[in-house]
Design an enzyme around this catalytic site. Structure first.
Site: not given
Length: 359
Positions: A65-66, A258, A242, A107, A112, A352, A159, A109
């Site tokens: 989202g960032s 293409h 998400e 970021s 990241t 994470k 997000r 938070s």
């Protein structure tokens, strides 16, 4: 393949909707206009070095989202920015980044790890660096190095902060003089956005977002777009993943003409599993308009369901924000039809945690 059916009453009752949304993702979706206004005001008050205008390239370093705000800003400004602008979603930075580069480390938070890696690489190469964050290690490192930090306070999943990630990038570029004052564009876009918001609110009696959610429930959504709408195709894919906890994919015009079009016929199950969303704009390149029309014909031949989304707006920013708001609402309603809470990201939290333990 059996057709999936859902208890659609969960999106008909305001009480049921709110009970199924304990994290109030719906509230964050509704606040998109407020986010844009606040971000623009914050950037306007920021103290940024005048030397940041004299750069040869711009890189927005971010993830998820960032990062999407940087993508959208670059696409919206493509016809007026005099230097190349790109988004870097990875560790480190491309080799071209150096002392004459502007690196915007974005970021939510501030923690990241890929963005922190890019920030450190930018510092090591003597680039001009700007941090956009709510805090965390990014703010700490930037302030310790006497680098500018544009901070904001807003509690949400990353997000759900597109208004900030887009508005702060646009505002920062305008503040340092890399682009014109966009205040007028923003005012017009937000006026259009307000009218759409009334039509997709959960209390609206006639609600096209709920109608489309019912149609897309149980489907893999594949989003197609060109230019700015190509960025939003990527956004749609991420929001279905998400918010709705649902498989999704995206592709970009003209490239999809293409290769992707050749694959429409197979496997046969595709016609039962997929729905293509064509994100269109009256401001699309005339050749793209023809390509979209022919692509619809090819989808029809392959019997692949498709829907076109297009919003009238007084500028491209308006069209983009309306597309964001509408598709965010739809992904939210699909989440509820899936029986999912739209807020948590359990799989990402698990990932994470494993990374923190060294795999």
């Amino acid at each position: 393949m059996a057709t999936m059916t859902a208890d659609t009453s969960v999106i008909e009752s305001v009480e049921r909707i709110r009970a199924a949304d304990p994290g109030d993702m719906l509230g964050r979706i509704k606040e998109l206009p407020d986010q844009i206004r606040d971000a623009w005001a914050i950037a306007g008050r920021a103290s940024l070095p005048s030397g940041y205008a004299g750069v040869r390239n711009i890189t927005v370093a971010g993830m998820g989202g960032s990062a999407i705000g940087g993508d959208l800003a670059a696409a919206l400004l493509a016809d007026e920015l005099k230097v190349p602008m790109s988004v870097h979603r990875d560790y480190g930075l491309p080799a071209f980044v150096g002392p004459e580069s502007l690196v915007i480390a974005s970021s939510y938070s501030g923690n990241t790890e890929e963005t922190l890696s890019a920030f450190e690489a930018a510092r090591a190469r003597g680039a001009r660096v700007l941090a956009l964050t709510t805090g965390g290690k990014l703010a700490e490192l930037a302030r310790a190095a006497s680098l500018p930090v544009v901070s904001f306070s807003y509690k949400a999943r990353p997000r759900a902060t597109l208004g900030y990630s887009l508005g702060l990038v646009l505002g920062a570029l305008a503040k340092v003089g890399l682009v014109r004052d966009l205040s007028g564009d923003i005012d017009l876009a937000l006026a259009d956005l307000g009218k759409l918001g009334e039509r997709v609110d959960e209390r609206a009696r006639t609600n096209d977002a709920k109608k489309l959610a019912r149609e897309l429930y149980g489907r893999v959504v594949v989003a197609y777009g060109a230019g700015v709408m190509g960025v939003l195709a990527r956004r749609v894919k991420g929001q279905w993943n998400e918010n709705a906890k649902n498989w999704s994919a995206y592709d970009v015009m003209s490239e999809l003409n293409h290769n992707a079009v050749v694959g429409f016929p197979n496997p046969p199950i595709a016609k039962e599993a997929l729905t293509v969303l064509l994100l269109r704009s009256d401001r699309d390149n005339p050749r793209h308009k023809i390509r979209f029309d022919v692509t619809r014909e090819l989808l029809d031949r392959a019997q692949i369901p498709h829907r076109t989304l297009q919003f009238a707006g007084r500028n491209m920013l308006s069209e983009a924000l309306q597309t964001v708001l509408f598709t965010d609402y739809v992904s939210f309603y699909v989440a509820l039809l899936n029986g999912a809470d739209p807020s948590p990201n359990d799989a990402i939290d698990y990932l994470k945690d494993r990374l923190a333990k060294g795999g």
